[in-house]
Design a protein around this motif. Structure first.
Motif, short mmCIF file in Angstrom:
data_model
loop_
_atom_site.label_atom_id
_atom_site.label_comp_id
_atom_site.label_asym_id
_atom_site.label_seq_id
_atom_site.Cartn_x
_atom_site.Cartn_y
_atom_site.Cartn_z
N ILE A 253 1.63 -4.76 -6.44
CA ILE A 253 1.23 -3.87 -7.52
C ILE A 253 -0.09 -4.32 -8.11
N ILE A 254 -0.25 -5.62 -8.35
CA ILE A 254 -1.51 -6.13 -8.89
C ILE A 254 -2.66 -5.86 -7.91
N GLY A 255 -2.40 -6.07 -6.59
CA GLY A 255 -3.42 -5.78 -5.59
C GLY A 255 -3.78 -4.30 -5.55
N GLY A 256 -2.78 -3.45 -5.70
CA GLY A 256 -3.04 -2.01 -5.72
C GLY A 256 -3.87 -1.59 -6.91
N ILE A 257 -3.56 -2.16 -8.07
CA ILE A 257 -4.33 -1.85 -9.27
C ILE A 257 -5.77 -2.31 -9.11
N TYR A 258 -5.95 -3.48 -8.50
CA TYR A 258 -7.30 -4.00 -8.26
C TYR A 258 -8.06 -3.07 -7.32
N SER A 259 -7.39 -2.57 -6.28
CA SER A 259 -8.04 -1.66 -5.33
C SER A 259 -8.48 -0.37 -6.01
N ILE A 260 -7.65 0.15 -6.89
CA ILE A 260 -8.00 1.37 -7.60
C ILE A 260 -9.27 1.19 -8.43
N HIS A 261 -9.50 -0.02 -8.88
CA HIS A 261 -10.64 -0.30 -9.73
C HIS A 261 -11.94 -0.45 -8.94
N LEU A 262 -11.86 -0.55 -7.59
CA LEU A 262 -13.05 -0.76 -6.77
C LEU A 262 -13.81 0.55 -6.57
N ARG A 263 -15.12 0.43 -6.39
CA ARG A 263 -15.96 1.58 -6.08
C ARG A 263 -16.14 1.76 -4.57
N PHE B 112 -15.11 -0.41 -0.45
CA PHE B 112 -14.53 -1.57 0.23
C PHE B 112 -15.65 -2.39 0.89
N THR B 113 -16.44 -3.03 0.07
CA THR B 113 -17.50 -3.92 0.53
C THR B 113 -17.37 -5.25 -0.18
N THR B 114 -18.04 -6.27 0.40
CA THR B 114 -17.94 -7.61 -0.18
C THR B 114 -18.43 -7.63 -1.62
N SER B 115 -19.55 -6.99 -1.87
CA SER B 115 -20.10 -6.99 -3.24
C SER B 115 -19.21 -6.23 -4.21
N SER B 116 -18.56 -5.16 -3.71
CA SER B 116 -17.72 -4.36 -4.60
C SER B 116 -16.49 -5.10 -5.07
N PHE B 117 -16.01 -6.07 -4.27
CA PHE B 117 -14.82 -6.80 -4.66
C PHE B 117 -15.04 -7.65 -5.90
N HIS C 147 -14.48 8.03 -6.02
CA HIS C 147 -13.88 6.87 -5.36
C HIS C 147 -12.39 7.10 -5.04
N GLY C 148 -12.10 8.27 -4.43
CA GLY C 148 -10.71 8.60 -4.14
C GLY C 148 -10.06 7.73 -3.09
N ARG C 149 -10.84 7.26 -2.07
CA ARG C 149 -10.23 6.47 -0.99
C ARG C 149 -9.63 5.18 -1.51
N GLN C 150 -10.35 4.49 -2.40
CA GLN C 150 -9.84 3.24 -2.96
C GLN C 150 -8.58 3.50 -3.79
N LYS C 151 -8.56 4.62 -4.46
CA LYS C 151 -7.40 4.94 -5.29
C LYS C 151 -6.18 5.25 -4.42
N VAL C 152 -6.39 5.88 -3.27
CA VAL C 152 -5.27 6.16 -2.36
C VAL C 152 -4.69 4.85 -1.82
N VAL C 153 -5.57 3.93 -1.37
CA VAL C 153 -5.09 2.63 -0.88
C VAL C 153 -4.33 1.90 -1.98
N GLY C 154 -4.88 1.92 -3.19
CA GLY C 154 -4.20 1.28 -4.30
C GLY C 154 -2.84 1.90 -4.57
N ALA C 155 -2.76 3.22 -4.45
CA ALA C 155 -1.49 3.90 -4.68
C ALA C 155 -0.44 3.47 -3.67
N VAL C 156 -0.86 3.32 -2.40
CA VAL C 156 0.08 2.88 -1.36
C VAL C 156 0.59 1.47 -1.66
N LEU C 157 -0.31 0.56 -2.05
CA LEU C 157 0.10 -0.80 -2.38
C LEU C 157 1.06 -0.83 -3.56
N ILE C 158 0.77 -0.02 -4.57
CA ILE C 158 1.63 0.03 -5.75
C ILE C 158 3.01 0.57 -5.37
#
Length: 292
Positions: free
Chosen positions: A128-138, A140-145, A270-281
């Motif tokens: 869940i924490i990882g999913g929330i973090y993913s949702i916050h990303l702009r 999936f790049t090294t700098s974005s993390f 930034h919908g893609r990051q939010k979808v990945v985060g949703a799956v993790l959550i």
């Protein structure tokens, strides 16, 4: 976590995201908060008086300590959340605030309440924490993390982080409080204390915004006044059935819904990051649901 507790928390998460959306749409967040807390006090007063009359129970000293303590912490919580929404987007503020809550709660629960978290439960919290973090990303790049950490330099993100700290604090207090006081009575008195606590600040600093906020958002004020109290009442019942670490984590599924509201209704990107985060959550919620 039992199926009943899981269902209660998931339903609460849906309603919680909804009333946060209405709060974000308001013009002056602190004034709106003052109004909807007052609406909660008025709406649930008959129910509260009926419970007090029918039960005849007295509240023990520790119950009052938890009620007042939680009310004061909630005053800080609403103040921080309103300040964050005043400065930032829903899809940024809400995930960061809700992400930091389940991050701190398990540590504090183990240290202060002596809870034991099963391995599958810890995995679920981590997902869940990882999913929330993913949702916050702009992206999936090294700098974005590193962006969520850079964002802490901004006013909205700092206020969101303070909101998360308040979430962790009141979650622990309320876990203790519902052991002394019936949840409906507890939440009503807590909301009353919260409203009384923020009233001096609002009357001094926000008075000129009260009338315009009422005229423009009266229907939303009553809706949030009902659902904010009702959803937290559901959480208090869930706290009686399950560990605070699990409840605090599972209710963050509301972040998936806030991401949907932000993308579809507010046009945020930034919908893609939010979808990945949703799956993790979602995976984290399933893991917690299967743990004991």
């Amino acid at each position: 976590m039992s199926g009943i507790a899981l269902g209660i928390v998931l339903a609460s998460a849906f309603l919680h995201a909804g009333w946060n959306y209405l709060l974000k749409k308001s013009d002056r967040k602190i004034a709106f908060t003052w109004w909807f807390l007052l609406a909660s006090v008025v709406i649930f007063a008959p129910f509260f008086l009926y419970l007090c009359y029918s039960s005849g129970k007295t509240i023990p000293t520790w119950g009052w300590i938890c009620i007042v303590g939680s009310g004061l912490i909630h005053a800080v919580y609403f103040g921080c959340m309103g300040s964050a929404y005043q400065r930032g987007d829903l899809s940024v503020v809400y995930p960061l605030a809700r992400w930091s809550g389940p991050l701190f709660v398990p540590v504090l629960a183990v240290m202060l309440l002596r809870e034991e978290i099963a391995p599958l439960g810890m995995l679920g919290i981590g997902l869940i924490i990882g999913g929330i973090y993913s949702i916050h990303l702009r992206a999936f790049t090294t700098s974005s993390f590193l962006e969520p950490f850079r964002a802490l330099r901004g006013g909205a993100s700092l206020w969101a982080l303070f909101t998360g700290l308040a979430i962790a604090a009141y979650s622990l207090v309320d876990k203790l409080g519902v052991g002394f006081v019936e949840p409906p009575v507890y939440i009503y008195l807590m909301i009353l204390v919260t409203w009384l606590a923020i009233t001096p600040w609002v009357l001094v600093r926000e008075r000129r915004w009260l009338a315009p906020e009422w005229r423009r958002h009266r229907a939303s004020i009553f809706a949030v006044g009902f659902f904010s109290s009702f959803t937290y009442l559901m959480i208090l019942f869930a706290l009686r059935l399950s560990k605070v670490s699990y409840v605090a984590a599972v209710r963050e599924v509301s972040i998936v819904l806030s991401a949907y509201f932000g993308i579809v209704w507010l046009g945020e990107r930034h919908g893609r990051q939010k979808v990945v985060g949703a799956v993790l959550i979602a995976a984290g919620v399933v893991a917690i649901g299967l743990s004991r």
